[in-house]
Design a protein around this motif. Structure first.
Motif, PDB file in Angstrom:
ATOM      1  N   TYR A  41      48.287  41.271  16.879  1.00 53.08           N
ATOM      2  CA  TYR A  41      47.776  42.606  17.172  1.00 53.08           C
ATOM      3  C   TYR A  41      48.568  43.229  18.323  1.00 53.08           C
ATOM      4  N   ASP A  42      48.534  44.545  18.358  1.00 52.51           N
ATOM      5  CA  ASP A  42      49.163  45.279  19.461  1.00 52.51           C
ATOM      6  C   ASP A  42      48.166  45.591  20.562  1.00 52.51           C
TER       7      ASP A  42
ATOM      8  N   PRO B  56      29.546  51.132  38.536  1.00 52.78           N
ATOM      9  CA  PRO B  56      30.124  51.729  37.332  1.00 52.78           C
ATOM     10  C   PRO B  56      30.476  50.696  36.279  1.00 52.78           C
ATOM     11  N   ASP B  57      30.513  51.143  35.014  1.00 53.67           N
ATOM     12  CA  ASP B  57      31.124  50.339  33.969  1.00 53.67           C
ATOM     13  C   ASP B  57      32.630  50.326  34.203  1.00 53.67           C
ATOM     14  N   VAL B  58      33.286  49.292  33.699  1.00 50.35           N
ATOM     15  CA  VAL B  58      34.713  49.119  33.960  1.00 50.35           C
ATOM     16  C   VAL B  58      35.437  48.695  32.682  1.00 50.35           C
ATOM     17  N   VAL B  59      36.649  49.202  32.496  1.00 51.88           N
ATOM     18  CA  VAL B  59      37.571  48.676  31.492  1.00 51.88           C
ATOM     19  C   VAL B  59      38.751  48.061  32.223  1.00 51.88           C
ATOM     20  N   HIS B  60      38.907  46.742  32.087  1.00 52.69           N
ATOM     21  CA  HIS B  60      40.046  46.037  32.661  1.00 52.69           C
ATOM     22  C   HIS B  60      41.198  46.068  31.652  1.00 52.69           C
ATOM     23  N   LEU B  61      42.388  46.390  32.144  1.00 53.33           N
ATOM     24  CA  LEU B  61      43.564  46.507  31.281  1.00 53.33           C
ATOM     25  C   LEU B  61      44.657  45.561  31.771  1.00 53.33           C
ATOM     26  N   ALA B  62      45.359  44.951  30.818  1.00 55.60           N
ATOM     27  CA  ALA B  62      46.455  44.050  31.145  1.00 55.60           C
ATOM     28  C   ALA B  62      47.420  44.025  29.969  1.00 55.60           C
ATOM     29  N   VAL B  63      48.671  43.687  30.228  1.00 62.07           N
ATOM     30  CA  VAL B  63      49.722  43.717  29.220  1.00 62.07           C
ATOM     31  C   VAL B  63      50.355  42.343  29.078  1.00 62.07           C
ATOM     32  N   ARG B  64      50.560  41.893  27.846  1.00 62.61           N
ATOM     33  CA  ARG B  64      51.316  40.663  27.620  1.00 62.61           C
ATOM     34  C   ARG B  64      52.799  40.988  27.810  1.00 62.61           C
ATOM     35  N   PRO B  65      53.490  40.251  28.654  1.00 66.52           N
ATOM     36  CA  PRO B  65      54.915  40.553  28.884  1.00 66.52           C
ATOM     37  C   PRO B  65      55.720  40.489  27.594  1.00 66.52           C
ATOM     38  N   ALA B  66      56.712  41.353  27.500  1.00 66.30           N
ATOM     39  CA  ALA B  66      57.585  41.389  26.320  1.00 66.30           C
ATOM     40  C   ALA B  66      58.472  40.143  26.281  1.00 66.30           C
TER      41      ALA B  66
ATOM     42  N   ASP C 289      46.537  54.439  25.284  1.00 71.93           N
ATOM     43  CA  ASP C 289      47.322  55.072  26.354  1.00 71.93           C
ATOM     44  C   ASP C 289      48.251  54.060  27.022  1.00 71.93           C
ATOM     45  N   GLU C 290      47.732  52.844  27.225  1.00 76.09           N
ATOM     46  CA  GLU C 290      48.546  51.810  27.853  1.00 76.09           C
ATOM     47  C   GLU C 290      49.706  51.401  26.942  1.00 76.09           C
ATOM     48  N   LEU C 291      49.457  51.321  25.647  1.00 78.46           N
ATOM     49  CA  LEU C 291      50.538  51.042  24.707  1.00 78.46           C
ATOM     50  C   LEU C 291      51.625  52.104  24.792  1.00 78.46           C
ATOM     51  N   ASP C 292      51.202  53.354  24.936  1.00 78.55           N
ATOM     52  CA  ASP C 292      52.156  54.460  24.975  1.00 78.55           C
ATOM     53  C   ASP C 292      52.988  54.465  26.254  1.00 78.55           C
ATOM     54  N   ARG C 293      52.562  53.733  27.262  1.00 80.39           N
ATOM     55  CA  ARG C 293      53.374  53.610  28.472  1.00 80.39           C
ATOM     56  C   ARG C 293      54.622  52.764  28.210  1.00 80.39           C
ATOM     57  N   GLY C 294      54.559  51.933  27.188  1.00 83.46           N
ATOM     58  CA  GLY C 294      55.698  51.101  26.824  1.00 83.46           C
ATOM     59  C   GLY C 294      56.300  51.590  25.517  1.00 83.46           C
ATOM     60  N   ALA C 295      56.789  50.650  24.729  1.00 84.40           N
ATOM     61  CA  ALA C 295      57.383  50.979  23.439  1.00 84.40           C
ATOM     62  C   ALA C 295      56.355  50.707  22.341  1.00 84.40           C
ATOM     63  N   ALA C 296      55.403  51.605  22.193  1.00 86.37           N
ATOM     64  CA  ALA C 296      54.330  51.401  21.224  1.00 86.37           C
ATOM     65  C   ALA C 296      54.867  51.505  19.800  1.00 86.37           C
ATOM     66  N   PRO C 297      54.431  50.619  18.906  1.00 89.32           N
ATOM     67  CA  PRO C 297      54.838  50.740  17.498  1.00 89.32           C
ATOM     68  C   PRO C 297      54.249  51.998  16.875  1.00 89.32           C
ATOM     69  N   ALA C 298      54.810  52.408  15.761  1.00 86.01           N
ATOM     70  CA  ALA C 298      54.370  53.648  15.120  1.00 86.01           C
ATOM     71  C   ALA C 298      52.924  53.562  14.633  1.00 86.01           C
ATOM     72  N   ALA C 299      52.520  52.391  14.163  1.00 81.45           N
ATOM     73  CA  ALA C 299      51.160  52.213  13.635  1.00 81.45           C
ATOM     74  C   ALA C 299      50.588  50.924  14.210  1.00 81.45           C
TER      75      ALA C 299
ATOM     76  N   VAL D 142      48.455  45.049  24.534  1.00 84.65           N
ATOM     77  CA  VAL D 142      47.492  45.371  25.576  1.00 84.65           C
ATOM     78  C   VAL D 142      46.171  44.637  25.343  1.00 84.65           C
ATOM     79  N   LEU D 143      45.660  44.034  26.410  1.00 82.59           N
ATOM     80  CA  LEU D 143      44.315  43.468  26.425  1.00 82.59           C
ATOM     81  C   LEU D 143      43.430  44.404  27.234  1.00 82.59           C
ATOM     82  N   ALA D 144      42.348  44.903  26.616  1.00 81.71           N
ATOM     83  CA  ALA D 144      41.383  45.773  27.288  1.00 81.71           C
ATOM     84  C   ALA D 144      40.016  45.105  27.206  1.00 81.71           C
TER      85      ALA D 144
END
Length: 223
Positions: free
Chosen positions: A137-138, A213-223, A48-58, A177-179
């Motif tokens: 990796y993406d 709660p369990d947690v998923v931390h999300l972060a993005v490597r800048p383009a 989902d986080e990849l799709d917020r940006g310009a996610a590759p097709a595969a 994305v790093l999750a």
């Protein structure tokens, strides 16, 4: 007790408790097959986080830690992923998935031609020289130990250090994305992600029956 072995981190035990399968490391409960919502969220949230940006097709996915197989099963169920690499350092856990009781969780996913299973320490894998873009990796989905601030295995804390986060960034494509799965929220880890140059740092929580709660931390490597 179904099996007990000695691996790189010490004693690893597979135990059946009623309908559940449990993994115990050095006498400490690590995970079981009771739920899996947060482990599956780890992979869904990364896409989902990849799709917020310009996610590759595969997009190419790396899962750090095979565990009981929920994250891998979730990834293989999503046709969007172009390649799925799983890095696991415990030979016993790999064997329980290939030939043991955990095949009931991961059998379909391991048979998927997109899946590659690597027996290695995750930090060693990340730090190995990358011969080209094919080894980047993406998305990195990390479920190592109990998260950034509750490790039960010596050495796992290095993954969440500034050097470990830099190694993750070096293997991510720009915009990747790093999750990171965690057994508890960690504002300090979110600060560490920001200080390491990641952007879009946030967390998604999954309530549990008792406790934090369990947690998923999300972060993005800048383009």
């Amino acid at each position: 007790m179904l099996d007990r072995r000695t691996g790189p981190a010490g004693e690893v035990v597979l135990r059946r408790h009623g309908a559940l399968l449990q993994i115990i490391v050095n006498g400490c409960f690590l995970m079981d097959t009771s739920d899996g919502r947060s482990e599956r969220l780890l992979v869904r949230a990364a896409l989902d986080e990849l799709d917020r940006g310009a996610a590759p097709a595969a997009p190419r996915l790396l899962i750090g830690g095979l565990g009981v197989g929920f994250s891998l099963d979730e990834a293989a169920a999503q046709p969007r992923w172009g390649a799925i690499t799983v890095v696991e350092r415990e030979p016993a856990i790999i064997d329980w998935h290939r030939r043991g009781p955990l095949v009931e969780v991961s059998g379909r996913a391991l048979a998927d031609p997109r899946t590659r299973l690597v027996e290695a320490d995750l930090l060693d894998h990340l730090r190995a020289p990358a011969p080209g873009a094919a080894e980047r990796y993406d998305a990195l989905c990390l479920d190592i130990d109990n998260g950034p601030h509750w490790t039960v295995t010596e050495g796992n804390g290095g993954l969440y250090s500034p050097a470990g986060l830099a190694a993750c960034a070096a293997r991510l494509n720009p915009g990747g994305v790093l999750a990171v799965w965690s057994a508890q929220p960690s504002p300090a880890f979110e600060d560490a992600l920001r200080h390491s140059g990641y952007r879009g740092v946030r967390a998604e929580e999954i309530p549990v029956v008792r406790g934090v709660p369990d947690v998923v931390h999300l972060a993005v490597r800048p383009a």
